[in-house]
Design a protein around this motif. Structure first.
Motif, PDB file in Angstrom:
ATOM      1  N   TYR A 192      11.806  -0.494  -9.737  1.00  0.00           N
ATOM      2  CA  TYR A 192      11.765   0.921  -9.358  1.00  0.00           C
ATOM      3  C   TYR A 192      10.332   1.424  -9.540  1.00  0.00           C
ATOM      4  N   THR A 193       9.432   0.885  -8.736  1.00  0.00           N
ATOM      5  CA  THR A 193       8.000   1.080  -8.973  1.00  0.00           C
ATOM      6  C   THR A 193       7.535   2.524  -8.825  1.00  0.00           C
ATOM      7  N   LEU A 194       8.190   3.307  -7.973  1.00  0.00           N
ATOM      8  CA  LEU A 194       7.803   4.709  -7.807  1.00  0.00           C
ATOM      9  C   LEU A 194       8.439   5.600  -8.866  1.00  0.00           C
ATOM     10  N   GLY A 195       9.527   5.132  -9.441  1.00  0.00           N
ATOM     11  CA  GLY A 195      10.289   5.896 -10.428  1.00  0.00           C
ATOM     12  C   GLY A 195      11.760   5.602 -10.260  1.00  0.00           C
ATOM     13  N   GLY A 196      12.477   5.541 -11.360  1.00  0.00           N
ATOM     14  CA  GLY A 196      13.900   5.218 -11.318  1.00  0.00           C
ATOM     15  C   GLY A 196      14.759   6.392 -11.725  1.00  0.00           C
ATOM     16  N   PRO A 197      16.075   6.177 -11.783  1.00  0.00           N
ATOM     17  CA  PRO A 197      17.016   7.263 -12.045  1.00  0.00           C
ATOM     18  C   PRO A 197      16.908   7.893 -13.424  1.00  0.00           C
ATOM     19  N   TRP A 198      16.073   7.325 -14.307  1.00  0.00           N
ATOM     20  CA  TRP A 198      15.849   7.979 -15.605  1.00  0.00           C
ATOM     21  C   TRP A 198      14.904   9.160 -15.459  1.00  0.00           C
ATOM     22  N   VAL A 218       0.870  -1.178   0.000  1.00  0.00           N
ATOM     23  CA  VAL A 218       0.000   0.000   0.000  1.00  0.00           C
ATOM     24  C   VAL A 218       0.908   1.230   0.000  1.00  0.00           C
ATOM     25  N   PRO A 219       1.126   1.838  -1.169  1.00  0.00           N
ATOM     26  CA  PRO A 219       2.038   2.987  -1.245  1.00  0.00           C
ATOM     27  C   PRO A 219       1.510   4.193  -0.481  1.00  0.00           C
ATOM     28  N   TYR A 244      -4.992  -0.378  -4.902  1.00  0.00           N
ATOM     29  CA  TYR A 244      -6.004  -1.407  -5.115  1.00  0.00           C
ATOM     30  C   TYR A 244      -5.466  -2.737  -4.612  1.00  0.00           C
ATOM     31  N   PRO A 245      -6.341  -3.702  -4.310  1.00  0.00           N
ATOM     32  CA  PRO A 245      -5.880  -5.019  -3.857  1.00  0.00           C
ATOM     33  C   PRO A 245      -4.982  -5.674  -4.904  1.00  0.00           C
ATOM     34  N   ARG A 246      -3.992  -6.432  -4.436  1.00  0.00           N
ATOM     35  CA  ARG A 246      -3.040  -7.130  -5.303  1.00  0.00           C
ATOM     36  C   ARG A 246      -2.209  -6.168  -6.148  1.00  0.00           C
ATOM     37  N   LYS A 247      -1.977  -4.972  -5.624  1.00  0.00           N
ATOM     38  CA  LYS A 247      -1.174  -3.995  -6.361  1.00  0.00           C
ATOM     39  C   LYS A 247       0.234  -4.540  -6.587  1.00  0.00           C
TER      40      LYS A 247
END
Length: 247
Positions: free
Chosen positions: A213-219, A123-124, A138-141
């Motif tokens: 990198y689910t939230l965002g990566g170094p790109w 749960v972010p 959502y469930p199973r994110k």
């Protein structure tokens, strides 16, 4: 373009991998592909899932809505169809970096299941991710961010272009076409969520085999200093050197 890693002396057909592609994350796609091929001891056939190609081929007609953070939010579920509903294949988001041989993941495949994935309880806390995309809960994110599909399983034959273009996000991302016992589990290190999962000191079994990198990566500028950014940037450097023929 699909890419293959054909190893001398091997007779196995290449394992099919589909990587979600978004033009904003072209570098992420190339690094993910590179890391898969670099570590693999088995032949791989890697293809990007590009929404523009699917639309031009009349395989996808869904109207985009505000909950879609990437162009492959829904096209990912076409993996069994694109694999011809035969054998096993893997879908993975482009924002992954592999640190281990994907053959070790393939070795976990169990024909009893229709799909196999990491069963995250995630749960972010953030309301946005990547370059400002809305963070939905959502469930199973994140279950659908890396999936081994038993493409020949009878229940997966429901995943046609017509259904994927029309069904709800809840139906697809929660695997509602399946019973719970048909969803197999693999260790979390194969979908290690940066900022959520943790490496336990002196426990090598917790080190990620696939960094997500689910939230965002170094790109993305906003995440240039995120955890494991150094590993991704090193892989990017290797990838670019190979393209220039410096290796």
């Amino acid at each position: 373009m699909a890419s293959s890693n054909h190893l001398p002396g091997t007779t196995l057909p290449p394992f099919m991998i589909f990587i979600g592609y978004d033009p904003r994350e072209d570098a992420a796609y190339n690094v993910c592909r590179h890391s898969l091929l670099k570590h693999s001891s088995i032949p791989l056939h890697i293809s990007p899932i590009k929404q523009s190609d699917l639309r031009s081929s009349n395989l996808y007609s869904r109207k985009r809505d505000t909950t879609e953070s990437t162009e492959f939010s829904f096209t990912r579920f076409l993996t069994p169809y694109l694999a011809g509903f035969q054998g096993w294949a893997m879908f993975v988001d482009c924002d992954f970096l592999y640190t281990a041989d994907v053959a070790d993941l393939v070795a976990l495949i169990d024909d009893r299941f229709a799909v196999m994935c990491v069963h995250h309880e995630y749960v972010p806390k953030e309301t946005t991710k990547m370059d400002g995309a809305v963070q939905t809960v959502y469930p199973r994110k994140n279950w659908s961010s890396m999936v081994l599909y038993n493409c020949g399983h009878p229940k997966n034959r429901i995943l046609t272009p017509e259904l994927v273009s029309s069904e709800t996000g809840a139906f697809l991302h929660r695997f509602r076409w399946l019973d719970d016992e048909e969803i197999g589990s693999v260790p979390f290190v194969w979908n290690f969520l940066v900022g959520h999962n943790r490496v336990v000191e002196n426990d090598p079994t917790t080190f990620p085999k696939a960094i997500h990198y689910t939230l965002g990566g170094p790109w993305f500028e906003r995440y240039k200093d995120c955890e494991f950014a150094d590993l991704w940037l090193k892989e990017l450097e290797e990838c670019e050197k190979e393209k220039k023929g410096d290796y």
